[in-house]
Design a protein around this motif. Structure first.
Motif, PDB file in Angstrom:
ATOM      1  N   GLN A 178     -17.200  -1.333  11.740  1.00  0.00           N
ATOM      2  CA  GLN A 178     -16.194  -0.566  12.070  1.00  0.00           C
ATOM      3  C   GLN A 178     -15.281  -0.331  10.991  1.00  0.00           C
ATOM      4  O   GLN A 178     -14.082   0.418  11.027  1.00  0.00           O
ATOM      5  N   LEU A 179     -15.599  -1.190   9.760  1.00  0.00           N
ATOM      6  CA  LEU A 179     -14.496  -1.146   8.677  1.00  0.00           C
ATOM      7  C   LEU A 179     -14.071   0.110   8.007  1.00  0.00           C
ATOM      8  O   LEU A 179     -13.005   0.536   7.816  1.00  0.00           O
ATOM      9  N   PRO A 180     -15.000   1.106   7.796  1.00  0.00           N
ATOM     10  CA  PRO A 180     -14.744   2.344   7.157  1.00  0.00           C
ATOM     11  C   PRO A 180     -13.823   3.117   8.067  1.00  0.00           C
ATOM     12  O   PRO A 180     -13.047   3.802   7.649  1.00  0.00           O
ATOM     13  N   LEU A 181     -14.036   3.147   9.568  1.00  0.00           N
ATOM     14  CA  LEU A 181     -12.974   3.575  10.473  1.00  0.00           C
ATOM     15  C   LEU A 181     -11.696   3.078  10.406  1.00  0.00           C
ATOM     16  O   LEU A 181     -10.747   3.820  10.479  1.00  0.00           O
ATOM     17  N   LEU A 182     -11.631   1.644  10.460  1.00  0.00           N
ATOM     18  CA  LEU A 182     -10.362   1.063  10.299  1.00  0.00           C
ATOM     19  C   LEU A 182      -9.417   1.384   8.946  1.00  0.00           C
ATOM     20  O   LEU A 182      -8.237   1.563   9.028  1.00  0.00           O
ATOM     21  N   MET A 183     -10.281   1.462   8.082  1.00  0.00           N
ATOM     22  CA  MET A 183      -9.811   1.972   6.819  1.00  0.00           C
ATOM     23  C   MET A 183      -8.977   3.389   6.615  1.00  0.00           C
ATOM     24  O   MET A 183      -8.296   3.639   5.806  1.00  0.00           O
ATOM     25  N   GLY A 184      -9.561   4.189   7.460  1.00  0.00           N
ATOM     26  CA  GLY A 184      -9.209   5.431   7.819  1.00  0.00           C
ATOM     27  C   GLY A 184      -9.596   6.396   6.575  1.00  0.00           C
ATOM     28  O   GLY A 184      -9.029   7.542   6.681  1.00  0.00           O
TER      29      GLY A 184
ATOM     30  N   ILE B  40      -4.818   5.314  -0.033  1.00  0.00           N
ATOM     31  CA  ILE B  40      -4.906   3.856  -0.186  1.00  0.00           C
ATOM     32  C   ILE B  40      -5.132   2.913   1.215  1.00  0.00           C
ATOM     33  O   ILE B  40      -4.447   3.300   2.026  1.00  0.00           O
ATOM     34  N   SER B  41      -5.956   2.061   1.056  1.00  0.00           N
ATOM     35  CA  SER B  41      -6.339   1.094   2.225  1.00  0.00           C
ATOM     36  C   SER B  41      -6.106  -0.503   1.466  1.00  0.00           C
ATOM     37  O   SER B  41      -6.495  -0.692   0.611  1.00  0.00           O
ATOM     38  N   LEU B  42      -5.316  -1.266   2.543  1.00  0.00           N
ATOM     39  CA  LEU B  42      -5.139  -2.416   2.082  1.00  0.00           C
ATOM     40  C   LEU B  42      -5.792  -3.555   2.907  1.00  0.00           C
ATOM     41  O   LEU B  42      -5.542  -3.432   4.113  1.00  0.00           O
ATOM     42  N   LEU B  43      -6.454  -4.221   2.328  1.00  0.00           N
ATOM     43  CA  LEU B  43      -7.163  -5.520   3.158  1.00  0.00           C
ATOM     44  C   LEU B  43      -6.450  -6.758   2.915  1.00  0.00           C
ATOM     45  O   LEU B  43      -6.627  -7.292   1.779  1.00  0.00           O
ATOM     46  N   ASN B  44      -5.818  -7.251   4.274  1.00  0.00           N
ATOM     47  CA  ASN B  44      -4.713  -8.238   3.972  1.00  0.00           C
ATOM     48  C   ASN B  44      -5.627  -9.641   4.227  1.00  0.00           C
ATOM     49  O   ASN B  44      -5.823  -9.547   5.605  1.00  0.00           O
TER      50      ASN B  44
ATOM     51  N   THR C 205       5.646   7.825   2.294  1.00  0.00           N
ATOM     52  CA  THR C 205       4.170   7.284   2.318  1.00  0.00           C
ATOM     53  C   THR C 205       4.531   5.871   2.799  1.00  0.00           C
ATOM     54  O   THR C 205       5.243   5.183   2.300  1.00  0.00           O
ATOM     55  N   ARG C 206       3.745   5.642   3.930  1.00  0.00           N
ATOM     56  CA  ARG C 206       3.832   4.208   4.313  1.00  0.00           C
ATOM     57  C   ARG C 206       2.624   3.689   4.911  1.00  0.00           C
ATOM     58  O   ARG C 206       1.578   4.430   4.954  1.00  0.00           O
ATOM     59  N   PHE C 207       2.332   2.404   5.049  1.00  0.00           N
ATOM     60  CA  PHE C 207       1.398   1.554   5.581  1.00  0.00           C
ATOM     61  C   PHE C 207       1.285   1.510   6.957  1.00  0.00           C
ATOM     62  O   PHE C 207       2.091   0.918   7.416  1.00  0.00           O
ATOM     63  N   LEU C 208       0.365   2.247   7.640  1.00  0.00           N
ATOM     64  CA  LEU C 208       0.189   2.030   8.875  1.00  0.00           C
ATOM     65  C   LEU C 208      -1.008   0.748   9.247  1.00  0.00           C
ATOM     66  O   LEU C 208      -2.078   0.828   8.589  1.00  0.00           O
TER      67      LEU C 208
ATOM     68  N   SER D  46      -2.582   3.913   3.956  1.00  0.00           N
ATOM     69  CA  SER D  46      -1.428   4.862   3.887  1.00  0.00           C
ATOM     70  C   SER D  46      -1.305   6.078   4.464  1.00  0.00           C
ATOM     71  O   SER D  46      -2.527   6.525   4.900  1.00  0.00           O
ATOM     72  N   HIS D  47      -0.046   6.272   4.732  1.00  0.00           N
ATOM     73  CA  HIS D  47       0.046   7.540   5.670  1.00  0.00           C
ATOM     74  C   HIS D  47       1.329   8.051   5.378  1.00  0.00           C
ATOM     75  O   HIS D  47       2.373   7.420   5.341  1.00  0.00           O
TER      76      HIS D  47
END
Length: 619
Positions: free
Chosen positions: A175-181, A133-137, A157-160, A149-150
């Protein structure tokens, strides 16, 4: 929140990800709270994006099941535009029904910063590993804080926080794809960063041998092929582990009541990250866990006690079958009778006392056992009969002595159990049939609907299951030696236990059946299944697993081979000659009984004679 501004931000996010992840199919899941946004976006996105599918969320699992079916055909990046309540309900459905797929990458978009943090803290620790999961706040003014998620070193599982994305700055925008991991699967889990994983295990040599069990249930083990394999995996992927055993000490299977037993249950409930110890890859198990590629193979064999030597009490009769003995008896009686009648008719013994019928029988028998006789043949008719009778005796004596020597020197054993078809006979002879409970070995018979497997299932002791279904394979192998017990187990494992207990004490069936594969069970959808499989394949190709297995077998103590097993000469013992002694004892007993009868008859006859003489004197 500004509807126009957020719609523009979402449109730009989708275009950026579509360009950078062309291999993934973009899909949107929305609920009533974002219905107006979807209405604004749909005309533009259908033209600007390479692919797009839009689904309306409902509070059942129908939509998720449809997405999972789609993900089986192609990789999906799923945007979730839903209220906080809908998001929590969505992932609750996923976790409860294990509706997950590592082919789906989830993107959660919050309308405000507050709702974003509500989602973050509400999902942390509640998402199973493998749900990426990626969370865009939304921070407003085109800015979004990005969380990914990590799984931490404890397996939670936690959100970094990964950074802030600003759509007004071109460099940041790219850089959005890289930030989303988000990375492709082959890049995942090459380094687990020292994460500590709980591993379910049972003790079974040569796979695992326990050194010590600590008070908290932690198992210390440093030997066995599966332990060596586990150490290789932990080194390659950079993780540590803690070994624990299931409370019921079984391998495990899904049960009719919905529970899952044994090590498989621990993995299915995520009490363990995976399990090791020769775990069979079975279709029923695959309904609750995933499996790595197989790393070892085995086949089932039947283990029973070594056949015992048959009693030698009747060894003296064994050279000939019953029909031959009947023929010899008739020949003795017939030949003696013919000679007696011949002598009676011709009256050849007027000078010398003529032999009676009983004496002819006895002397003909003496000839049969090569002891000579007292018969004087004065006529050629008698000589012809005796000539061929002597030849008959010579042939039979030669055949008998040769066969008797073979019978005495080459022992005869009980009929061994060599195939599944022999098990019904063994049960009739009083043997109990057994397998290890909650293993594939039990379920191949239990689930059979026809054929020999179904027949064999009926041979187990279902009234008292403890007599047929053992907890541990070593127990079953020991029962083979201690009682009339037949054990079905994997050949390679059973042979190893037999070597420890004394290989010569066991008989292992020639027939093998049900070839099986062993793998590592992992929770459904976890991303480390693929790297596990990749490393296992490298170990197989390098021959490491075969070497470890061979080394483990060489460590087993070999029982001393007796002189008989080495083929050295040994003298005849009482066991070899017991038949002769039994015959002598029977003859002596029969003679004693006959003597008693003769004495009693003589007493009766003498009494009658005395009475007769007394009466005669009186008269």
């Amino acid at each position: 929140m500004n509807r126009k501004s957020l719609s523009d931000d979402l449109r730009l996010i989708l275009k950026t990800l579509d360009a950078s992840h062309a291999s993934r199919h973009l899909e949107i899941l929305f609920d009533a709270e974002y219905e107006d946004y979807i209405r604004d976006l749909s005309p533009h996105l259908s033209v600007e994006l390479s692919s797009l599918a839009i689904y309306e969320y409902n509070a059942t699992s129908t939509t998720i099941q449809r997405l999972l079916l789609e993900s089986a055909k192609r990789k999906i990046m799923l945007f979730v535009l839903c209220s906080t309540g809908s998001i929590f309900n969505l992932f609750q459905i996923i976790q409860l029904q294990t509706l997950k797929s590592h082919f789906i990458k989830w993107v959660l978009v919050s309308g405000t910063e507050k709702t974003g943090f509500d989602v973050k803290y509400g999902l942390e620790g509640k998402i199973f590993e493998g749900t990426e999961i990626s969370l865009l706040n939304n921070l407003g003014s085109g800015k979004f804080s990005v969380f990914s998620s990590h799984v931490d070193y404890q397996g939670v599982t936690r959100f970094l926080f990964k950074g802030v994305w600003d759509n007004k700055i071109p460099e940041t925008r790219r850089q959005l794809p890289l930030l989303m991991g988000f990375r492709e699967e082959e890049e995942h889990f090459t380094d687990m960063q020292g994460r500590r994983m709980t591993v379910a295990v049972l003790e079974l040599w040569p796979f695992v041998r326990f050194n010590e069990v600590l008070k908290d249930g932690t198992i210390l083990a440093d030997s066995g092929t599966d332990i060596l394999m586990l150490n290789a995996l932990s080194t390659a992927l950079n993780f540590t582990y803690r070994l624990v055993a299931p409370k019921d000490s079984t391998w495990g299977f899904p049960q009719p009541d919905g529970t899952v037993s044994g090590m498989i249950g621990m993995v299915a409930r995520r009490e363990a990250a995976f399990a090791i110890c020769s775990i069979s890859i079975h279709e029923k198990r695959k309904t609750v866990v995933d499996f790595s590629t197989w790393y070892s193979q085995g086949y089932l064999q039947i283990f029973s006690r070594a056949p015992k030597q048959k009693s030698r009490a009747l060894a003296v009769l064994s050279p000939f079958p019953l029909q031959v003995w009947i023929g010899i008896t008739i020949s003795v009686l017939g030949t003696a009778t013919i000679l007696a009648l011949q002598s009676k008719m011709l009256d050849l013994y007027r000078i010398n006392r003529m032999l009676n019928v009983e004496e002819y029988y006895f002397n003909i028998f003496r000839s049969l056992v090569i002891q000579g006789n007292m018969i004087k043949a004065k006529l050629w008719s008698q000589r012809f009969i005796l000539f061929f009778w002597y030849l008959f005796c010579l042939i039979n004596a030669a055949l008998y002595s040769g066969m008797l020597t073979a019978v005495i020197t080459v022992p005869e054993f009980e009929t061994p159990i060599n195939a599944l078809s022999d098990l019904a006979r063994a049960v009739k002879e009083g043997f109990t049939l057994g397998v290890t409970r909650e293993t594939t070995n039990e379920y191949i018979f239990k689930e059979a609907t026809e054929g020999i497997y179904k027949e064999i299932w009926g041979l187990f002791n279902h009234k008292d299951r403890s007599k047929s279904f053992v907890d541990r394979p070593p127990t079953g192998m020991k029962w083979v030696l201690e009682k009339k017990f037949v054990f079905i187990w994997y050949g390679i494992m059973g042979k190893n236990i037999a070597e420890e207990l004394g290989r010569s004490k066991f008989h292992i069936s020639r027939d093998t059946f049900f070839p099986d594969n062993f793998g590592i069970p992992v929770p459904p959808g976890v991303p480390y299944e693929e790297p596990f499989s990749r490393i296992l394949l490298k170990m197989i190709e390098g021959g490491l697993l075969n070497k470890w297995e061979a080394d483990a077998f060489r460590k087993n103590p070999k029982p001393r081979i007796s002189d008989d097993e080495e083929g050295r000469f040994s003298a005849f013992t009482l066991s070899h000659l017991q038949a002769a002694f039994i015959l002598l004892a029977l003859g002596t007993l029969l003679a004693l009984i006959t003597l008693i009868i003769e004495v009693l008859l003589r007493i009766v006859v003498n009494k009658d004679r005395v009475v007769y003489l007394s009466l005669y004197t009186l008269n």
